[in-house]
Design a protein around this motif. Structure first.
Motif, PDB file in Angstrom:
ATOM      1  N   TYR A  99       0.844  -1.183   0.000  1.00 20.68           N
ATOM      2  CA  TYR A  99       0.000   0.000   0.000  1.00 20.68           C
ATOM      3  C   TYR A  99       0.890   1.247   0.000  1.00 20.68           C
ATOM      4  CZ  TYR A  99      -3.619  -3.338   1.286  1.00 20.68           C
ATOM      5  OH  TYR A  99      -4.481  -4.413   1.303  1.00 20.68           O
ATOM      6  N   PRO A 100       1.237   1.762  -1.197  1.00 21.64           N
ATOM      7  CA  PRO A 100       2.106   2.941  -1.262  1.00 21.64           C
ATOM      8  C   PRO A 100       1.325   4.247  -1.054  1.00 21.64           C
ATOM      9  CG  PRO A 100       1.579   2.197  -3.470  1.00 21.64           C
ATOM     10  CD  PRO A 100       0.926   1.225  -2.525  1.00 21.64           C
ATOM     11  N   THR A 101       1.927   5.151  -0.321  1.00 23.44           N
ATOM     12  CA  THR A 101       1.357   6.481  -0.126  1.00 23.44           C
ATOM     13  C   THR A 101       2.343   7.509  -0.684  1.00 23.44           C
ATOM     14  OG1 THR A 101       0.166   5.819   1.867  1.00 23.44           O
ATOM     15  CG2 THR A 101       0.532   8.172   1.550  1.00 23.44           C
ATOM     16  N   PHE A 102       1.870   8.337  -1.615  1.00 19.34           N
ATOM     17  CA  PHE A 102       2.707   9.358  -2.252  1.00 19.34           C
ATOM     18  C   PHE A 102       2.535  10.680  -1.521  1.00 19.34           C
ATOM     19  CE2 PHE A 102       2.365   6.051  -5.282  1.00 19.34           C
ATOM     20  CZ  PHE A 102       3.392   6.179  -6.200  1.00 19.34           C
ATOM     21  N   ILE A 103       3.640  11.299  -1.173  1.00 21.65           N
ATOM     22  CA  ILE A 103       3.617  12.585  -0.462  1.00 21.65           C
ATOM     23  C   ILE A 103       4.084  13.668  -1.422  1.00 21.65           C
ATOM     24  CG2 ILE A 103       4.488  13.882   1.514  1.00 21.65           C
ATOM     25  CD1 ILE A 103       5.017  11.126   2.856  1.00 21.65           C
ATOM     26  N   PHE A 104       3.250  14.687  -1.600  1.00 20.00           N
ATOM     27  CA  PHE A 104       3.539  15.780  -2.535  1.00 20.00           C
ATOM     28  C   PHE A 104       3.532  17.119  -1.808  1.00 20.00           C
ATOM     29  CE2 PHE A 104       1.431  12.498  -5.103  1.00 20.00           C
ATOM     30  CZ  PHE A 104       2.298  12.383  -6.189  1.00 20.00           C
ATOM     31  N   LYS A 105       4.220  18.080  -2.422  1.00 19.57           N
ATOM     32  CA  LYS A 105       4.153  19.464  -1.954  1.00 19.57           C
ATOM     33  C   LYS A 105       3.657  20.315  -3.115  1.00 19.57           C
ATOM     34  CE  LYS A 105       6.934  21.237   1.045  1.00 19.57           C
ATOM     35  NZ  LYS A 105       8.114  21.782   1.776  1.00 19.57           N
ATOM     36  N   LEU A 106       2.617  21.114  -2.860  1.00 17.21           N
ATOM     37  CA  LEU A 106       2.064  21.988  -3.877  1.00 17.21           C
ATOM     38  C   LEU A 106       2.843  23.300  -3.934  1.00 17.21           C
ATOM     39  CD1 LEU A 106      -1.758  21.492  -3.166  1.00 17.21           C
ATOM     40  CD2 LEU A 106      -0.291  20.247  -4.754  1.00 17.21           C
ATOM     41  N   ALA A 107       2.626  24.053  -5.000  1.00 16.43           N
ATOM     42  CA  ALA A 107       3.345  25.314  -5.189  1.00 16.43           C
ATOM     43  C   ALA A 107       3.057  26.315  -4.079  1.00 16.43           C
ATOM     44  CB  ALA A 107       2.978  25.921  -6.548  1.00 16.43           C
ATOM     45  N   ASN A 108       1.879  26.193  -3.446  1.00 15.56           N
ATOM     46  CA  ASN A 108       1.533  27.114  -2.351  1.00 15.56           C
ATOM     47  C   ASN A 108       2.135  26.688  -1.019  1.00 15.56           C
ATOM     48  OD1 ASN A 108      -0.024  24.913  -1.611  1.00 15.56           O
ATOM     49  ND2 ASN A 108      -1.992  25.871  -2.113  1.00 15.56           N
ATOM     50  N   GLY A 109       2.948  25.624  -1.038  1.00  9.81           N
ATOM     51  CA  GLY A 109       3.614  25.161   0.175  1.00  9.81           C
ATOM     52  C   GLY A 109       2.858  24.092   0.941  1.00  9.81           C
ATOM     53  N   LYS A 110       1.622  23.804   0.549  1.00 11.28           N
ATOM     54  CA  LYS A 110       0.817  22.803   1.238  1.00 11.28           C
ATOM     55  C   LYS A 110       1.303  21.405   0.898  1.00 11.28           C
ATOM     56  CE  LYS A 110      -3.945  21.138   1.746  1.00 11.28           C
ATOM     57  NZ  LYS A 110      -5.354  21.316   1.283  1.00 11.28           N
ATOM     58  N   GLU A 111       1.395  20.545   1.911  1.00 16.05           N
ATOM     59  CA  GLU A 111       1.806  19.164   1.696  1.00 16.05           C
ATOM     60  C   GLU A 111       0.573  18.267   1.717  1.00 16.05           C
ATOM     61  OE1 GLU A 111       4.496  16.405   4.353  1.00 16.05           O
ATOM     62  OE2 GLU A 111       5.796  17.735   3.185  1.00 16.05           O
ATOM     63  N   ILE A 112       0.467  17.386   0.724  1.00 18.66           N
ATOM     64  CA  ILE A 112      -0.684  16.492   0.641  1.00 18.66           C
ATOM     65  C   ILE A 112      -0.210  15.050   0.469  1.00 18.66           C
ATOM     66  CG2 ILE A 112      -2.169  18.268  -0.370  1.00 18.66           C
ATOM     67  CD1 ILE A 112      -1.795  16.823  -3.081  1.00 18.66           C
ATOM     68  N   THR A 113      -1.080  14.107   0.797  1.00 19.95           N
ATOM     69  CA  THR A 113      -0.789  12.690   0.566  1.00 19.95           C
ATOM     70  C   THR A 113      -1.834  12.132  -0.393  1.00 19.95           C
ATOM     71  OG1 THR A 113      -2.102  11.988   2.481  1.00 19.95           O
ATOM     72  CG2 THR A 113       0.253  12.384   2.833  1.00 19.95           C
ATOM     73  N   VAL A 114      -1.386  11.226  -1.260  1.00 19.10           N
ATOM     74  CA  VAL A 114      -2.284  10.585  -2.221  1.00 19.10           C
ATOM     75  C   VAL A 114      -2.067   9.079  -2.124  1.00 19.10           C
ATOM     76  CG1 VAL A 114      -2.897  10.306  -4.653  1.00 19.10           C
ATOM     77  CG2 VAL A 114      -2.219  12.565  -3.789  1.00 19.10           C
ATOM     78  N   ASN A 115      -3.140   8.348  -1.885  1.00 15.24           N
ATOM     79  CA  ASN A 115      -3.033   6.890  -1.821  1.00 15.24           C
ATOM     80  C   ASN A 115      -2.682   6.311  -3.182  1.00 15.24           C
ATOM     81  OD1 ASN A 115      -3.709   6.862   0.880  1.00 15.24           O
ATOM     82  ND2 ASN A 115      -5.864   6.381   0.524  1.00 15.24           N
ATOM     83  N   GLY A 116      -1.781   5.349  -3.197  1.00 15.00           N
ATOM     84  CA  GLY A 116      -1.424   4.668  -4.433  1.00 15.00           C
ATOM     85  C   GLY A 116      -2.230   3.405  -4.628  1.00 15.00           C
TER      86      GLY A 116
END
Length: 204
Positions: free
Chosen positions: A32-49
């Motif tokens: 169960y991979p979880t991808f961690i991203f950072k948006l241009a506005n500095g907000k960090e989000i997670t997306v389930n793989g």
């Protein structure tokens, strides 16, 4: 909106898949991979793989996360884009089609991408590969195709096998083959045109 891949964290779960007396106690490890991203506005989000509604259905595996992250850094998305599992799968599929790392290295250790120019040596003859790609319909399996002796050959790196049709006997046969027969001549030669072709085909 720009989005940057920060990390991928994977959890593992051992699941009992045996349901009868003959296979009772048979286990399979689910990822169960979880991808961690950072948006241009500095907000960090997670997306389930993976999808909760499907039995261990995950996004296709990426051979080179660093290369995927570099490619993703070049993309710009609409501000109202919903960054979820469906978006992630679509982004991975586009990456595979445009310039994805096939997970193969040539005889000199160079990685082979979907937009690489590759020379193939076989039976004492060298030709340029017709296509290097990741099969979007077969859970990201890599292929290198070339034509020689009026026959079409398809190299499957996973099985180190070379497939072709022997027209004389009308048989689909294979033989051992590996990446020591490959040499990268150039890479990332036509990314822009490949991306246009992908957009035309999938209508994004």
């Amino acid at each position: 909106m720009k989005i940057h891949l920060v990390d991928v964290q994977t959890e593992y779960e051992e699941v009992d898949v045996g349901t009868c007396e003959f296979c009772f106690g048979t286990y399979e490890t689910f990822k169960y991979p979880t991808f961690i991203f950072k948006l241009a506005n500095g907000k960090e989000i997670t997306v389930n793989g993976w999808w909760d509604s499907w039995d261990n259905a995950t996004v296709p595996p990426i051979n080179n996360l660093v290369h995927f992250a570099e490619w993703l850094d070049t993309k710009v998305y609409r501000n109202d884009t919903k960054f979820d599992t469906d978006w992630l799968e679509s982004a991975i599929m586009e990456y595979f089609s445009v310039c994805g790392d096939l997970g193969i290295k040539d005889r000199e250790g160079n990685p082979i991408y979907a937009d690489s120019v590759v020379l193939v040596t076989y039976r004492g003859k060298t030709v340029r590969a017709d296509d290097c790609y990741i099969d979007l319909d077969s859970y990201a399996t890599s292929h290198i195709k070339f034509t020689m002796f009026d026959m079409e050959f398809d190299y499957h790196p996973d099985g180190k096998a070379l497939y072709y049709t022997d027209k004389t006997y009308d048989l689909h046969v294979y033989e051992d083959f590996d990446s020591s027969n490959l040499l990268v001549l150039a890479e990332h030669f036509d990314t822009e045109n490949r991306e246009k072709k992908w957009l035309e085909e999938y209508g994004r």
